[in-house]
Design a protein around this motif. Structure first.
Motif, mmCIF file in Angstrom:
data_model
loop_
_atom_site.group_PDB
_atom_site.id
_atom_site.type_symbol
_atom_site.label_atom_id
_atom_site.label_comp_id
_atom_site.label_asym_id
_atom_site.label_seq_id
_atom_site.Cartn_x
_atom_site.Cartn_y
_atom_site.Cartn_z
ATOM 1 N N GLN A 84 56.558 67.541 -2.588
ATOM 2 C CA GLN A 84 57.471 68.561 -2.067
ATOM 3 C C GLN A 84 58.357 68.020 -0.946
ATOM 4 O O GLN A 84 58.840 68.773 -0.100
ATOM 5 C CB GLN A 84 56.691 69.801 -1.588
ATOM 6 N N VAL A 85 58.541 66.703 -0.918
ATOM 7 C CA VAL A 85 59.506 66.081 -0.018
ATOM 8 C C VAL A 85 60.274 65.044 -0.821
ATOM 9 O O VAL A 85 59.860 64.621 -1.908
ATOM 10 C CB VAL A 85 58.828 65.416 1.203
ATOM 11 N N ASP A 86 61.412 64.641 -0.285
ATOM 12 C CA ASP A 86 62.208 63.609 -0.939
ATOM 13 C C ASP A 86 61.782 62.212 -0.530
ATOM 14 O O ASP A 86 61.873 61.272 -1.317
ATOM 15 C CB ASP A 86 63.690 63.801 -0.594
ATOM 16 N N VAL A 87 61.345 62.076 0.721
ATOM 17 C CA VAL A 87 61.006 60.753 1.239
ATOM 18 C C VAL A 87 59.911 60.895 2.285
ATOM 19 O O VAL A 87 59.875 61.887 3.024
ATOM 20 C CB VAL A 87 62.248 60.057 1.835
ATOM 21 N N ALA A 88 59.013 59.916 2.324
ATOM 22 C CA ALA A 88 57.948 59.863 3.328
ATOM 23 C C ALA A 88 58.116 58.596 4.146
ATOM 24 O O ALA A 88 58.395 57.521 3.602
ATOM 25 C CB ALA A 88 56.569 59.890 2.676
ATOM 26 N N ALA A 107 60.235 59.064 -2.482
ATOM 27 C CA ALA A 107 60.627 57.742 -1.982
ATOM 28 C C ALA A 107 59.799 57.398 -0.753
ATOM 29 O O ALA A 107 59.362 58.273 -0.006
ATOM 30 C CB ALA A 107 62.112 57.731 -1.647
ATOM 31 N N ARG A 108 59.585 56.097 -0.528
ATOM 32 C CA ARG A 108 58.776 55.640 0.598
ATOM 33 C C ARG A 108 59.607 54.729 1.496
ATOM 34 O O ARG A 108 60.405 53.922 1.015
ATOM 35 C CB ARG A 108 57.542 54.882 0.099
ATOM 36 N N ALA A 109 59.411 54.860 2.795
ATOM 37 C CA ALA A 109 60.113 54.014 3.761
ATOM 38 C C ALA A 109 59.232 53.840 4.982
ATOM 39 O O ALA A 109 58.213 54.513 5.145
ATOM 40 C CB ALA A 109 61.469 54.616 4.124
ATOM 41 N N TYR A 110 59.654 52.933 5.860
ATOM 42 C CA TYR A 110 58.852 52.516 7.015
ATOM 43 C C TYR A 110 59.757 52.567 8.241
ATOM 44 O O TYR A 110 60.741 51.840 8.320
ATOM 45 C CB TYR A 110 58.347 51.105 6.757
ATOM 46 N N PHE A 111 59.450 53.457 9.185
ATOM 47 C CA PHE A 111 60.214 53.607 10.426
ATOM 48 C C PHE A 111 59.584 52.676 11.455
ATOM 49 O O PHE A 111 58.522 52.977 12.006
ATOM 50 C CB PHE A 111 60.163 55.069 10.874
ATOM 51 N N VAL A 112 60.207 51.522 11.687
ATOM 52 C CA VAL A 112 59.591 50.444 12.458
ATOM 53 C C VAL A 112 60.315 50.308 13.796
ATOM 54 O O VAL A 112 61.521 50.038 13.828
ATOM 55 C CB VAL A 112 59.649 49.101 11.696
ATOM 56 N N ALA A 348 66.602 57.720 -0.846
ATOM 57 C CA ALA A 348 66.018 58.908 -1.477
ATOM 58 C C ALA A 348 67.112 59.773 -2.072
ATOM 59 O O ALA A 348 68.222 59.864 -1.524
ATOM 60 C CB ALA A 348 65.219 59.716 -0.455
ATOM 61 N N THR A 349 66.787 60.420 -3.163
ATOM 62 C CA THR A 349 67.708 61.342 -3.812
ATOM 63 C C THR A 349 67.253 62.761 -3.537
ATOM 64 O O THR A 349 66.136 63.137 -3.900
ATOM 65 C CB THR A 349 67.737 61.106 -5.331
ATOM 66 N N PRO A 350 68.080 63.582 -2.882
ATOM 67 C CA PRO A 350 67.688 64.990 -2.676
ATOM 68 C C PRO A 350 67.443 65.662 -4.022
ATOM 69 O O PRO A 350 68.277 65.591 -4.923
ATOM 70 C CB PRO A 350 68.891 65.596 -1.946
ATOM 71 N N ARG A 351 66.291 66.287 -4.166
ATOM 72 C CA ARG A 351 65.947 66.915 -5.445
ATOM 73 C C ARG A 351 65.662 68.397 -5.316
ATOM 74 O O ARG A 351 65.209 69.009 -6.259
ATOM 75 C CB ARG A 351 64.763 66.197 -6.096
#
Length: 469
Positions: A84-88, A107-112, A348-351
Motif C-alpha cells: 500500500q505504498v509506492d516506495v519504501a 520500489a526500494r531505496a536507501y536514504f543514506v 517509483a511509479t505512483p500507482r
C-alpha cells in the motif's frame, strides 16, 4: 496527510529505528517528510515502539513532536508486509533488512546520511553495515562526497541531495559589544566520530593561550559532570531555536566530522559563526579552507592553532564569516527535498490513482451487496465507537477472492487525520477480520472507515433502522 477522496502523488514508507533525541539525522528525516508532504506526497513511518515511554505508545507521533517537532506522517510498528505504498526507504543499516518485507510492486531505496560502518570497529557489525551498500538498492545520499564514495567503492547507484540551511531560523543577529570571545564545541563523547577527546585536547591548548575566551560545550547529556582541563559552560542538548541563538552569539564554532560532515557547519555559517573542522576529504565538499572556514589536521596542536588564528586575527575571521554567509545563502531544504522527490519519482511509479468521492452505504432498511471494489469504487461508513481501544473490525464478503481491501479509519471531524491503515485481514466464514493495535481515545468520537481495492470482492451490508427512525 491526504484528504479522503484525494490521492497523493507518492506514498512513501520510512523504515526507522527509534529516534535518538538530539540526532541531526533524524531531524533531517522528519524535515524531509514534512517538505514532501507540502509537495503532495504521503508518508508513513514504520518504527519499533518498544522502549518508548508508556504515555506515547498509543500515539507515537507525540513522541516525535515533543523531541523533533510535528511530523506529517502517521507512525506504526514495523509491519510483516510492506504494501500500500509506492516506495519504501531504509534509513539505517539496521533497518535495511526490512526492505525484504516489501511486496514485489513496492520500489526500494536507501536514504543514506553517513557511512555507517565507520561508526563501529572493524568486525561483524562493520561488515553487516557495509554489505547494505553492495545490495544493489539505489542510495539517496546526503551530499556529494557520500554519493561519490558509495558509487566508487561499491558501484552503488546514487542520488545526492544537498546540505542546506533553514534561513528563517539561522541568521545573523546583533551581538553585544565588548563581550569576551566565545568558542562553542559540538561535544558528543557518546559519538566517537565526533572526536570529543581530540577537541578537548585542542581546547586545553586554546585556554592556555586565551584564558579570557569562554568555552561552551553542547550536544550531549551529562557534560557538566565531566572534569576537563579548562572551565566550560554546559548547554546540553538544545532545540533548533536555542542552537540558532547559540551560533549567532559565538566567535568560533568547533565541529569535528570524521565521516560525512555534520549539518551544523552551514547553519553556523548562516548565523555568522566562523567554523573550524577537520581537514578530511568529506569536509572539502562543505568548507573551502581559508575562504569559508578553516580546516585543520586531526591533531590537537593544529586544531588549537586554527582556533587561535580566528581569535587573534579579526580581519581573517571577518573575511571568512562574510564569505561563508554568502556561500550558504543559496542553500535551502526546500530545494534539497525537491532533489529527494526527483529521485523517488525516478525510482517509483505512483500507482494510487485519484479516487472518487466516498459513498456511504446507508440504506433506509434491508440488506444488500456492493459492486466489486475497484479503482472506481471505494465504500465508506461513519460509525461511533462506544469505548476506547477499538482493535477489530469485521466486514461481510459476498464473493470471496480478489485483492484484500485496505481498511482506513479517519477522524470524521478532521478528515485529513488518518488514524489507521491496514490490509492485513483473515477470511473466516464469509467475513474479513481486521485486527490491529487498539486505537486510544476514540470512545464517543465520530469516525469514518473506508474499504478500497484495485480488484476486490463484493461486500455484504445490513442496515437496521434504530427505533423511531
Amino acid at each position: 496527510m491526504s484528504v479522503p477522496g484525494e490521492a497523493p502523488r507518492l506514498r512513501i514508507a520510512w523504515l526507522l529505528q527509534r529516534p535518538i533525541i538530539g540526532s541531526g539525522g533524524f531531524t533531517n528525516i522528519f524535515r524531509t517528510i514534512n517538505l514532501l508532504a507540502t509537495y503532495g506526497h504521503e508518508s508513513v513511518i514504520y518504527m519499533p515502539l518498544h522502549g518508548l515511554p508508556a504515555e506515547y505508545l498509543s500515539q507515537p507521533e507525540r513522541y516525535i513532536a515533543r523531541h523533533f517537532g510535528p511530523v506529517s506522517a502517521r507512525v506504526q510498528p514495523w509491519p510483516d508486509v510492506i504494501d500500500q505504498v509506492d516506495v519504501a526507504l531504509a534509513t539505517q543499516w539496521s533497518s535495511f533488512e526490512l526492505l525484504n518485507r516489501c511486496a514485489p510492486r513496492v520500489a526500494r531505496a536507501y536514504f543514506v546520511q553517513d557511512f555507517e560502518p565507520f561508526f563501529v570497529p572493524m568486525g561483524y557489525e562493520y561488515l553487516q553495515a557495509e554489505a547494505t551498500y553492495r545490495a544493489g538498492v539505489p542510495c539517496i545520499t546526503l551530499g556529494e562526497w557520500l554519493a561519490a564514495f558509495l558509487r566508487d567503492r561499491y558501484g552503488a547507484t546514487t542520488y545526492p541531495f544537498d546540505f542546506a540551511v533553514d534561513h528563517q531560523r539561522y541568521q545573523l543577529r546583533p551581538r553585544p559589544a565588548a563581550t569576551p570571545p566565545r568558542i562553542i564545541f559540538y561535544a558528543r563523547p557518546s559519538t566517537p566520530r565526533r572526536c570529543f577527546d581530540l577537541g578537548k585536547e585542542a581546547l586545553a591548548i586554546v585556554h592556555r593561550r586565551h584564558p579570557d575566551a569562554e568555552i561552551v560545550l553542547f550536544g550531549d547529556t551529562h557534560l557538566s559532570h565531566m572534569t576537563l582541563p579548562f572551565p566550560f559552560v554546559d548547554m546540553g542538548i538544545l532545540n533548533e531555536d536555542a542552537l540558532a541563538s547559540l551560533y549567532a552569539s559565538a566567535t568560533v564554532g568547533l565541529v569535528l566530522s570524521s565521516t560525512n560532515p555534520s549539518l551544523m557547519p552551514p547553519e553556523m555559517m548562516a548565523a555568522g559563526c566562523a567554523v573550524v573542522d577537520l581537514d578530511l576529504p568529506p569536509n572539502h565538499f562543505l568548507i573551502e579552507h581559508e575562504r569559508t572556514g578553516l580546516l585543520a589536521a586531526p591533531e590537537p596542536q593544529a586544531l588549537a592553532g586554527a582556533i587561535c588564528r580566528l581569535l587573534e586575527d579579526e580581519s581573517l575571521r571577518s573575511r571568512l564569516v562574510a564569505n561563508a554567509h554568502a556561500a550558504v545563502q543559496p542553500l535551502s531544504w526546500a530545494h534539497s527535498a525537491r532533489q529527494v522527490e526527483a529521485a523517488l519519482l525516478e525510482l517509483a511509479t505512483p500507482r494510487f490513482a485519484p479516487a472518487p468521492a466516498l459513498i456511504d452505504l446507508e440504506q433506509p432498511s434491508g440488506e444488500g451487496t456492493t459492486p466489486p471494489l475497484s479503482d472506481d469504487l471505494i465504500v465508506g461508513q461513519r460509525f461511533l465507537p462506544r469505548h476506547d481501544g477499538i482493535c477489530r473490525i469485521a466486514v461481510g464478503v459476498s464473493t470471496p477472492g480478489g485483492e484484500t481491501p485496505t481498511l482506513r479509519i479517519y477522524d470524521s471531524a478532521r478528515p485529513e487525520s488518518l488514524l489507521l491503515e491496514t490490509s492485513a485481514a483473515q477470511q473466516c466464514d464469509g467475513w474479513l477480520m481486521y485486527e490491529f493495535a487498539p486505537l486510544a481515545a476514540v470512545g464517543g468520537r465520530a469516525l469514518y472507515l473506508t474499504l478500497s481495492a484495485g480488484d476486490g470482492p463484493r461486500l455484504r451490508f445490513t442496515y437496521r433502522p434504530a427505533p423511531g427512525e
